[in-house]
Design a protein around this motif. Structure first.
Motif, PDB file in Angstrom:
ATOM      1  N   GLN A 191       0.834  -1.203   0.000  1.00 41.93           N
ATOM      2  CA  GLN A 191       0.000   0.000   0.000  1.00 41.93           C
ATOM      3  C   GLN A 191       0.868   1.252   0.000  1.00 41.93           C
ATOM      4  OE1 GLN A 191      -3.443  -0.228   2.453  1.00 41.93           O
ATOM      5  NE2 GLN A 191      -3.616   1.977   2.708  1.00 41.93           N
ATOM      6  N   VAL A 192       1.980   1.234   0.763  1.00 43.66           N
ATOM      7  CA  VAL A 192       2.890   2.378   0.770  1.00 43.66           C
ATOM      8  C   VAL A 192       3.458   2.618  -0.623  1.00 43.66           C
ATOM      9  CG1 VAL A 192       5.124   3.202   1.611  1.00 43.66           C
ATOM     10  CG2 VAL A 192       3.482   2.222   3.209  1.00 43.66           C
ATOM     11  N   ILE A 193       3.821   1.522  -1.306  1.00 42.99           N
ATOM     12  CA  ILE A 193       4.383   1.650  -2.652  1.00 42.99           C
ATOM     13  C   ILE A 193       3.353   2.255  -3.600  1.00 42.99           C
ATOM     14  CG2 ILE A 193       5.214   0.345  -4.644  1.00 42.99           C
ATOM     15  CD1 ILE A 193       6.548  -1.578  -2.655  1.00 42.99           C
ATOM     16  N   LEU A 194       2.099   1.792  -3.513  1.00 43.35           N
ATOM     17  CA  LEU A 194       1.055   2.334  -4.376  1.00 43.35           C
ATOM     18  C   LEU A 194       0.814   3.812  -4.091  1.00 43.35           C
ATOM     19  CD1 LEU A 194      -1.518  -0.599  -4.394  1.00 43.35           C
ATOM     20  CD2 LEU A 194      -0.354   0.344  -6.384  1.00 43.35           C
ATOM     21  N   ASP A 195       0.827   4.185  -2.804  1.00 46.63           N
ATOM     22  CA  ASP A 195       0.650   5.590  -2.445  1.00 46.63           C
ATOM     23  C   ASP A 195       1.796   6.438  -2.979  1.00 46.63           C
ATOM     24  OD1 ASP A 195      -0.839   5.008   0.854  1.00 46.63           O
ATOM     25  OD2 ASP A 195      -1.699   4.990  -1.156  1.00 46.63           O
ATOM     26  N   PHE A 196       3.015   5.919  -2.875  1.00 46.52           N
ATOM     27  CA  PHE A 196       4.173   6.651  -3.412  1.00 46.52           C
ATOM     28  C   PHE A 196       4.036   6.844  -4.923  1.00 46.52           C
ATOM     29  CE2 PHE A 196       8.054   6.017  -5.882  1.00 46.52           C
ATOM     30  CZ  PHE A 196       8.701   7.227  -5.623  1.00 46.52           C
ATOM     31  N   GLU A 197       3.639   5.762  -5.634  1.00 50.39           N
ATOM     32  CA  GLU A 197       3.479   5.867  -7.083  1.00 50.39           C
ATOM     33  C   GLU A 197       2.520   6.993  -7.439  1.00 50.39           C
ATOM     34  OE1 GLU A 197       2.225   2.234  -8.850  1.00 50.39           O
ATOM     35  OE2 GLU A 197       4.224   1.309  -8.821  1.00 50.39           O
ATOM     36  N   ARG A 198       1.394   7.029  -6.748  1.00 49.58           N
ATOM     37  CA  ARG A 198       0.388   8.045  -7.077  1.00 49.58           C
ATOM     38  C   ARG A 198       0.918   9.454  -6.784  1.00 49.58           C
ATOM     39  NH1 ARG A 198      -4.980   8.195  -8.221  1.00 49.58           N
ATOM     40  NH2 ARG A 198      -6.053  10.130  -7.688  1.00 49.58           N
ATOM     41  N   ARG A 199       1.581   9.656  -5.647  1.00 52.41           N
ATOM     42  CA  ARG A 199       2.129  10.985  -5.332  1.00 52.41           C
ATOM     43  C   ARG A 199       3.178  11.394  -6.358  1.00 52.41           C
ATOM     44  NH1 ARG A 199       2.681   8.797  -0.208  1.00 52.41           N
ATOM     45  NH2 ARG A 199       4.955   9.030  -0.285  1.00 52.41           N
ATOM     46  N   TYR A 200       4.052  10.452  -6.688  1.00 59.33           N
ATOM     47  CA  TYR A 200       5.123  10.760  -7.639  1.00 59.33           C
ATOM     48  C   TYR A 200       4.549  11.126  -9.003  1.00 59.33           C
ATOM     49  CZ  TYR A 200       9.374  10.206 -10.417  1.00 59.33           C
ATOM     50  OH  TYR A 200      10.428  10.434 -11.262  1.00 59.33           O
ATOM     51  N   LEU A 201       3.615  10.310  -9.500  1.00 63.20           N
ATOM     52  CA  LEU A 201       3.020  10.565 -10.808  1.00 63.20           C
ATOM     53  C   LEU A 201       2.268  11.890 -10.820  1.00 63.20           C
ATOM     54  CD1 LEU A 201       1.636   6.994 -11.562  1.00 63.20           C
ATOM     55  CD2 LEU A 201       3.567   8.079 -12.695  1.00 63.20           C
ATOM     56  N   SER A 202       1.515  12.176  -9.751  1.00 69.01           N
ATOM     57  CA  SER A 202       0.741  13.412  -9.686  1.00 69.01           C
ATOM     58  C   SER A 202       1.655  14.634  -9.763  1.00 69.01           C
ATOM     59  CB  SER A 202      -0.084  13.461  -8.395  1.00 69.01           C
ATOM     60  OG  SER A 202      -1.020  12.410  -8.347  1.00 69.01           O
ATOM     61  N   GLN A 203       2.739  14.605  -8.998  1.00 70.10           N
ATOM     62  CA  GLN A 203       3.616  15.772  -8.940  1.00 70.10           C
ATOM     63  C   GLN A 203       4.411  15.955 -10.225  1.00 70.10           C
ATOM     64  OE1 GLN A 203       5.832  16.095  -5.192  1.00 70.10           O
ATOM     65  NE2 GLN A 203       4.254  14.855  -4.209  1.00 70.10           N
ATOM     66  N   ILE A 204       4.856  14.858 -10.816  1.00 69.12           N
ATOM     67  CA  ILE A 204       5.655  14.995 -12.027  1.00 69.12           C
ATOM     68  C   ILE A 204       4.772  15.388 -13.214  1.00 69.12           C
ATOM     69  CG2 ILE A 204       5.649  12.668 -13.032  1.00 69.12           C
ATOM     70  CD1 ILE A 204       8.776  12.981 -13.068  1.00 69.12           C
ATOM     71  N   LEU A 205       3.512  14.943 -13.212  1.00 65.40           N
ATOM     72  CA  LEU A 205       2.577  15.389 -14.246  1.00 65.40           C
ATOM     73  C   LEU A 205       2.280  16.873 -14.113  1.00 65.40           C
ATOM     74  CD1 LEU A 205       0.041  12.420 -14.476  1.00 65.40           C
ATOM     75  CD2 LEU A 205       1.367  13.358 -16.364  1.00 65.40           C
ATOM     76  N   GLU A 206       2.150  17.313 -12.868  1.00 68.69           N
ATOM     77  CA  GLU A 206       1.908  18.731 -12.638  1.00 68.69           C
ATOM     78  C   GLU A 206       3.087  19.572 -13.118  1.00 68.69           C
ATOM     79  OE1 GLU A 206       0.787  19.565  -8.661  1.00 68.69           O
ATOM     80  OE2 GLU A 206       0.660  21.737  -8.950  1.00 68.69           O
ATOM     81  N   ALA A 207       4.305  19.064 -12.857  1.00 68.63           N
ATOM     82  CA  ALA A 207       5.498  19.781 -13.302  1.00 68.63           C
ATOM     83  C   ALA A 207       5.600  19.812 -14.823  1.00 68.63           C
ATOM     84  CB  ALA A 207       6.751  19.129 -12.706  1.00 68.63           C
ATOM     85  N   ALA A 208       5.048  18.785 -15.479  1.00 72.73           N
ATOM     86  CA  ALA A 208       5.107  18.702 -16.938  1.00 72.73           C
ATOM     87  C   ALA A 208       3.868  19.286 -17.595  1.00 72.73           C
ATOM     88  CB  ALA A 208       5.279  17.241 -17.365  1.00 72.73           C
ATOM     89  N   GLY A 209       3.018  19.942 -16.837  1.00 71.45           N
ATOM     90  CA  GLY A 209       1.822  20.548 -17.397  1.00 71.45           C
ATOM     91  C   GLY A 209       0.823  19.547 -17.928  1.00 71.45           C
ATOM     92  N   GLY A 210       0.851  18.320 -17.402  1.00 74.99           N
ATOM     93  CA  GLY A 210      -0.081  17.293 -17.833  1.00 74.99           C
ATOM     94  C   GLY A 210       0.346  16.536 -19.076  1.00 74.99           C
ATOM     95  N   ASN A 211       1.527  16.851 -19.614  1.00 73.58           N
ATOM     96  CA  ASN A 211       2.020  16.194 -20.825  1.00 73.58           C
ATOM     97  C   ASN A 211       2.719  14.889 -20.445  1.00 73.58           C
ATOM     98  OD1 ASN A 211       4.022  15.496 -22.947  1.00 73.58           O
ATOM     99  ND2 ASN A 211       3.140  17.281 -23.959  1.00 73.58           N
ATOM    100  N   VAL A 212       2.148  13.762 -20.873  1.00 76.61           N
ATOM    101  CA  VAL A 212       2.685  12.463 -20.481  1.00 76.61           C
ATOM    102  C   VAL A 212       4.098  12.248 -21.010  1.00 76.61           C
ATOM    103  CG1 VAL A 212       2.390   9.974 -20.752  1.00 76.61           C
ATOM    104  CG2 VAL A 212       0.422  11.387 -20.243  1.00 76.61           C
ATOM    105  N   SER A 213       4.317  12.584 -22.261  1.00 75.55           N
ATOM    106  CA  SER A 213       5.633  12.353 -22.856  1.00 75.55           C
ATOM    107  C   SER A 213       6.709  13.137 -22.130  1.00 75.55           C
ATOM    108  CB  SER A 213       5.614  12.727 -24.343  1.00 75.55           C
ATOM    109  OG  SER A 213       4.723  11.903 -25.048  1.00 75.55           O
ATOM    110  N   LYS A 214       6.409  14.399 -21.830  1.00 75.83           N
ATOM    111  CA  LYS A 214       7.378  15.229 -21.118  1.00 75.83           C
ATOM    112  C   LYS A 214       7.620  14.684 -19.711  1.00 75.83           C
ATOM    113  CE  LYS A 214       8.251  20.017 -19.670  1.00 75.83           C
ATOM    114  NZ  LYS A 214       7.708  21.407 -19.681  1.00 75.83           N
ATOM    115  N   ALA A 215       6.524  14.278 -19.030  1.00 79.66           N
ATOM    116  CA  ALA A 215       6.662  13.733 -17.680  1.00 79.66           C
ATOM    117  C   ALA A 215       7.489  12.454 -17.690  1.00 79.66           C
ATOM    118  CB  ALA A 215       5.279  13.467 -17.081  1.00 79.66           C
TER     119      ALA A 215
END
Length: 460
Positions: free
Chosen positions: A408-432
């Motif tokens: 569960q900790v790993i899944l929570d980390f994945e979601r936080r990491y993906l959310s923040q890096i997508l935000e940094a990339a403006g929602g662009n998957v390729s850039k993220a």
């Protein structure tokens, strides 16, 4: 025990594939042709009709065998997932490439795809999976299969498979995430088998100290080790005539795996401290939340033991794959709590909210939530922490086992990491994906898995 794997594993190399216990009527059309092998042109067509899961690698026990030193023993697999086929790398050393793009797991389009492994390449054409036998009835009412509940197509397939398996004497490997109900599947197989009234002995390989596993499985003689103050029978002897359930088989120490393999092959065991063997009549069902193919490639699990255990495999779907079953599951949990009258609290809006949750703990997590809601009226669903890494962590649910809490900790980390890096990339998957230094298709797959709908395009 069936020797299908042994006989095919030592057969000639003329055959591109071997008979597989993973054949099912609901698998769709899958065409595989080997174009290059070990760097040379060695074209051949592989027969995959009826296979739901096709394992590809250098091991002679794979469904498609490649004579290539750069290919891992169990390199990758193609498996049917609903109406699509999925290509999954199994922790290979040199990676799996689809049309030149390195992947970890990806849905295959309905067109020709060139899959490259080491110095070999295959051409794969995946058709839509055919509906399972009786799938025209999947719109009927809820299905109750012993202590298992589900009206979804994945569960109906599971019920049909368990029904067929139960009448056999073959050993079974049950795979699935923590909390999906692997123990219940085992109980249903046993209760429908000829051994239903015989002993069922459960051994949790992940809960035992490595020094105690051998004694737990095979027993010991008085004086065999410090603290052995009497003779003791192990699980295989206690289950004579019945079934041994080896839970979390992926945790079995590597040094003990040859002894388990001998016990499975000969149905003979030897207690610690004794020189004579004892014959036992048992059926073995093993379960794991690990990908044992990956463990084999990493040298943590013996390949011969894996294929001995996996003559028949059962995949238990995660709750994310059967969200339409949530109302049925909620109703069954409330009945168990003698609180069926509380079902009126579950509005369509609440069920929609439940279907939107990721449920990393699967059915067990849903059951715990229903109990809290029924008793304390605590409606809030557990939410992944949005705090940046380093600013504290969500509390640990001590009702979970160590492995479940870790997952569960790993899944929570994945979601936080993906959310923040997508935000940094403006929602662009390729850039993220470039920022994360990850394969774009794998990144997109994780985004879909965690239902992060801000990113819906693979375009640059």
């Amino acid at each position: 025990m069936s020797n299908d794997h042994d006989s095919s594993a030592h057969g000639g190399r003329d055959s591109a594939t071997r008979p597989s216990a993973s054949r099912e009527h609901d698998a769709g059309r899958l065409e595989i042709s080997v174009e290059r092998e070990r760097g040379g042109e060695r074209p051949r067509r592989c027969t995959t009709d009826g296979l739901r899961r096709v394992r590809i690698g250098a091991s002679p026990s794979c469904d498609v065998v490649l004579d290539d030193p750069e290919v891992s023993r169990i390199h990758c697999e193609i498996r049917s997932r609903g109406t699509a086929w999925e290509l999954v790398d199994l922790g290979s050393l040199n990676g799996t490439f689809a049309d030149g793009l390195r992947i970890r797991d990806a849905d295959l389009p309905e067109r020709d795809v060139v899959v490259s492994l080491g110095s070999s390449s295959l051409r794969v054409r995946a058709g839509a999976a055919k509906p399972s036998e009786g799938s025209a009835h999947t719109t009927l009412g809820p299905v109750v299969f012993g202590r298992l509940y589900g009206a979804s197509q994945p569960m109906r397939r599971l019920f049909a498979r368990v029904e067929r398996i139960a009448s056999t004497e073959t050993d079974v490997l049950i795979e699935g995430e923590s909390g999906t109900g692997k123990e219940l599947v085992t109980a249903e197989i046993v209760s429908r088998s000829k051994r239903a009234k015989a002993p069922l002995i459960i051994v949790d390989c992940g809960a035992l100290a490595p020094s105690l596993v051998e004694s737990e499985l095979f027993g010991h003689k008085k004086g065999a080790f410090t603290g052995a103050d009497r003779d003791r029978a192990g699980a295989f002897e206690l289950a004579d005539g019945g079934t041994v359930f080896l839970d979390e088989i992926g945790e079995l120490p590597l040094a003990l795996q040859p002894k388990l393999l001998r016990a499975l092959a000969a149905r003979e065991i030897r207690r610690l401290g004794e020189t004579t063997t004892r014959t036992v009549d048992v059926r073995v069902i093993a379960a794991t939340n690990r990908r044992l193919e990956v463990e084999v490639n990493q040298g943590r699990f013996r390949e011969d033991l894996y294929f001995r255990l996996s003559v028949i495999r059962v995949d238990v779907p995660s709750l994310r794959e059967r969200l339409e079953d949530i109302p049925l599951l909620v109703g069954s949990f409330l009945q168990q709590l003698d609180a069926a009258h509380l079902l009126e609290r579950f509005t369509p809006e609440l069920f929609a909210e439940l279907r939107g949750h990721t449920w990393p703990g699967n059915v067990r997590e849903l059951k715990n939530w229903v109990e809290r809601y029924a008793i304390l009226e605590e409606r809030d669903l557990p939410q992944p922490s949005k705090a940046p890494v380093g600013e504290g962590a969500p509390p640990i649910d001590l009702a979970l086992s160590y492995s479940e809490a870790k997952a569960q900790v790993i899944l929570d980390f994945e979601r936080r990491y993906l959310s923040q890096i997508l935000e940094a990339a403006g929602g662009n998957v390729s850039k993220a994906a470039r920022i994360a230094r990850m394969d774009r298709m794998h990144f997109h797959k994780l985004v879909q898995r965690h239902d992060l709908r801000r990113a819906t395009s693979l375009d640059d």
